[in-house]
Scaffold this active site. Structure first.
Site, PDB file in Angstrom:
ATOM      1  N   ASP A   1      -5.937   1.860  10.002  1.00 38.70           N
ATOM      2  CA  ASP A   1      -7.370   1.598  10.133  1.00 38.70           C
ATOM      3  C   ASP A   1      -7.587   1.033  11.548  1.00 38.70           C
ATOM      4  OD1 ASP A   1     -10.012   1.161   9.226  1.00 38.70           O
ATOM      5  OD2 ASP A   1      -9.534  -0.820   8.490  1.00 38.70           O
ATOM      6  N   THR A   2      -7.639  -0.283  11.715  1.00 37.82           N
ATOM      7  CA  THR A   2      -7.751  -0.835  13.072  1.00 37.82           C
ATOM      8  C   THR A   2      -6.452  -0.596  13.866  1.00 37.82           C
ATOM      9  OG1 THR A   2      -6.883  -3.000  12.429  1.00 37.82           O
ATOM     10  CG2 THR A   2      -9.284  -2.688  12.297  1.00 37.82           C
ATOM     11  N   GLY A   3      -5.340  -0.465  13.160  1.00 33.87           N
ATOM     12  CA  GLY A   3      -4.043  -0.290  13.814  1.00 33.87           C
ATOM     13  C   GLY A   3      -3.337  -1.621  14.054  1.00 33.87           C
TER      14      GLY A   3
ATOM     15  N   GLY B   1       0.787  -1.244   0.000  1.00 33.08           N
ATOM     16  CA  GLY B   1       0.000   0.000   0.000  1.00 33.08           C
ATOM     17  C   GLY B   1       0.809   1.279   0.000  1.00 33.08           C
TER      18      GLY B   1
ATOM     19  N   ARG C   1      -4.437   0.751  -7.386  1.00 34.11           N
ATOM     20  CA  ARG C   1      -3.266   1.299  -6.691  1.00 34.11           C
ATOM     21  C   ARG C   1      -2.597   2.418  -7.505  1.00 34.11           C
ATOM     22  NH1 ARG C   1      -1.916  -2.023  -2.351  1.00 34.11           N
ATOM     23  NH2 ARG C   1      -2.295  -4.243  -2.605  1.00 34.11           N
TER      24      ARG C   1
ATOM     25  N   ASP D   1      -5.580  -0.132  -2.394  1.00 39.41           N
ATOM     26  CA  ASP D   1      -6.258  -1.021  -3.334  1.00 39.41           C
ATOM     27  C   ASP D   1      -7.588  -1.531  -2.833  1.00 39.41           C
ATOM     28  OD1 ASP D   1      -5.036  -2.684  -1.257  1.00 39.41           O
ATOM     29  OD2 ASP D   1      -5.702  -4.364  -2.495  1.00 39.41           O
TER      30      ASP D   1
ATOM     31  N   ASP E   1       0.570   3.548   4.274  1.00 39.65           N
ATOM     32  CA  ASP E   1      -0.454   4.285   3.536  1.00 39.65           C
ATOM     33  C   ASP E   1      -1.588   4.741   4.437  1.00 39.65           C
ATOM     34  OD1 ASP E   1      -1.253   1.649   3.995  1.00 39.65           O
ATOM     35  OD2 ASP E   1      -2.015   1.290   1.974  1.00 39.65           O
TER      36      ASP E   1
HETATM   37  P1  IMP Z   1      -5.170  -2.061   9.875  1.00 41.54           P
HETATM   38  O1  IMP Z   1      -4.344  -3.188  10.368  1.00 41.54           O
HETATM   39  O2  IMP Z   1      -6.648  -2.335  10.058  1.00 41.54           O
HETATM   40  O3  IMP Z   1      -4.808  -0.716  10.466  1.00 41.54           O
HETATM   41  O4  IMP Z   1      -5.014  -2.009   8.316  1.00 41.54           O
HETATM   42  C1  IMP Z   1      -3.970  -1.418   7.719  1.00 41.54           C
HETATM   43  C2  IMP Z   1      -3.826  -1.823   6.271  1.00 41.54           C
HETATM   44  O5  IMP Z   1      -5.073  -2.208   5.680  1.00 41.54           O
HETATM   45  C3  IMP Z   1      -3.383  -0.618   5.490  1.00 41.54           C
HETATM   46  O6  IMP Z   1      -1.979  -0.502   5.485  1.00 41.54           O
HETATM   47  C4  IMP Z   1      -3.996  -0.867   4.129  1.00 41.54           C
HETATM   48  O7  IMP Z   1      -3.100  -1.636   3.349  1.00 41.54           O
HETATM   49  C5  IMP Z   1      -5.264  -1.642   4.415  1.00 41.54           C
HETATM   50  N1  IMP Z   1      -6.436  -0.730   4.458  1.00 41.54           N
HETATM   51  C6  IMP Z   1      -7.096  -0.265   5.535  1.00 41.54           C
HETATM   52  N2  IMP Z   1      -8.113   0.563   5.184  1.00 41.54           N
HETATM   53  C7  IMP Z   1      -8.063   0.644   3.833  1.00 41.54           C
HETATM   54  C8  IMP Z   1      -8.826   1.378   2.851  1.00 41.54           C
HETATM   55  O8  IMP Z   1      -9.757   2.158   3.137  1.00 41.54           O
HETATM   56  N3  IMP Z   1      -8.462   1.176   1.559  1.00 41.54           N
HETATM   57  C9  IMP Z   1      -7.456   0.350   1.172  1.00 41.54           C
HETATM   58  N4  IMP Z   1      -6.712  -0.333   2.048  1.00 41.54           N
HETATM   59  C10 IMP Z   1      -7.013  -0.193   3.372  1.00 41.54           C
HETATM   60 MG    MG Z   2      -0.768  -1.315   4.023  1.00 43.29          MG
END
Ligand code: IMP
Ligand code: MG
Length: 173
Positions: free
Chosen positions: A99-101, A41, A161, A155, A96
């Site tokens: 989101d949840t972290g 990403g 992308r 993506d 990039d």
């Molecule tokens: P997390 O572990 O939930 O914080 O997700 C992080 C990863 O999920 C990011 O680095 C992205 O690659 C992907 N991601 C989270 N939200 C989005 C979105 O809205 N669009 C595309 N990819 C996302």
């Molecule tokens: Mg990512």
């Protein structure tokens, strides 16, 4: 389906990248940086950002993933990790979107366990509402609402992308 006009167009993105790079250049003045891009990403943001940072740096990548289409699986898979010894390095993790972290928190803990000089985190987008794991973000481009976005490296199912702007994505129902 990509909806309406871009959330952030190319000019807005580049202005924000420059702003972040200037802050990073100031904060790391006199130090050498190891810039680590979280693939896939972050590839576009990473390459724009490192070109605008003006302190000496080396770079590496981490390939990790927890996402299947638009949902996190909660389980982080690592496919590639930093190769070099990082004990004398100031590591800047560049992603990039947070989101949840879960992904970045997992990666940050792994990097911290290797005892670098310092670790900071830079994320282009922050979807704060969705956070499940607290993670300190040192540099954030934009906070965005709880929408799935694509473009500028991000993506849906590995598509979009390459778009030079960021748009909200909705599944056609
Ligand atoms: P997390 O572990 O939930 O914080 O997700 C992080 C990863 O999920 C990011 O680095 C992205 O690659 C992907 N991601 C989270 N939200 C989005 C979105 O809205 N669009 C595309 N990819 C996302
Ligand atoms: Mg990512």
């Amino acid at each position: 389906m990509i909806t309406g006009k871009p959330l952030f167009n190319s000019q807005e993105i580049q202005a924000k990248v420059k702003e972040l790079a200037d802050r990073i250049t100031k904060d790391y003045s006199g130090k050498e940086l190891l810039a680590v891009g979280i693939l896939k990403g972050a590839y576009m943001f990473f390459s724009d950002l490192v070109r605008a940072i003006e302190v000496p740096l080396t770079l590496d990548f981490i390939i990790a993933s927890s996402y299947i289409k638009t949902e996190t699986s909660g389980e982080v898979k690592m496919y590639y990790d930093i190769r070099e010894n990082i004990q004398d390095k100031h590591v800047l993790l560049i992603d990039d979107i947070v989101d949840t972290g879960i992904t970045l928190n997992y990666i940050r803990e792994r990097v911290l366990a290797r005892c670098p000089q310092s670790v900071k985190v830079c994320a282009f987008l922050d979807k704060k509402e969705k956070r499940e794991v607290e993670i300190p973000l040192d540099y954030v481009g934009f906070e965005i609402p709880n929408e799935f976005v694509v473009g500028y490296g991000l993506d849906y199912d590995n598509k979009f992308r390459n778009l030079p702007y960021i748009s909200i994505f909705k599944k056609r129902t």
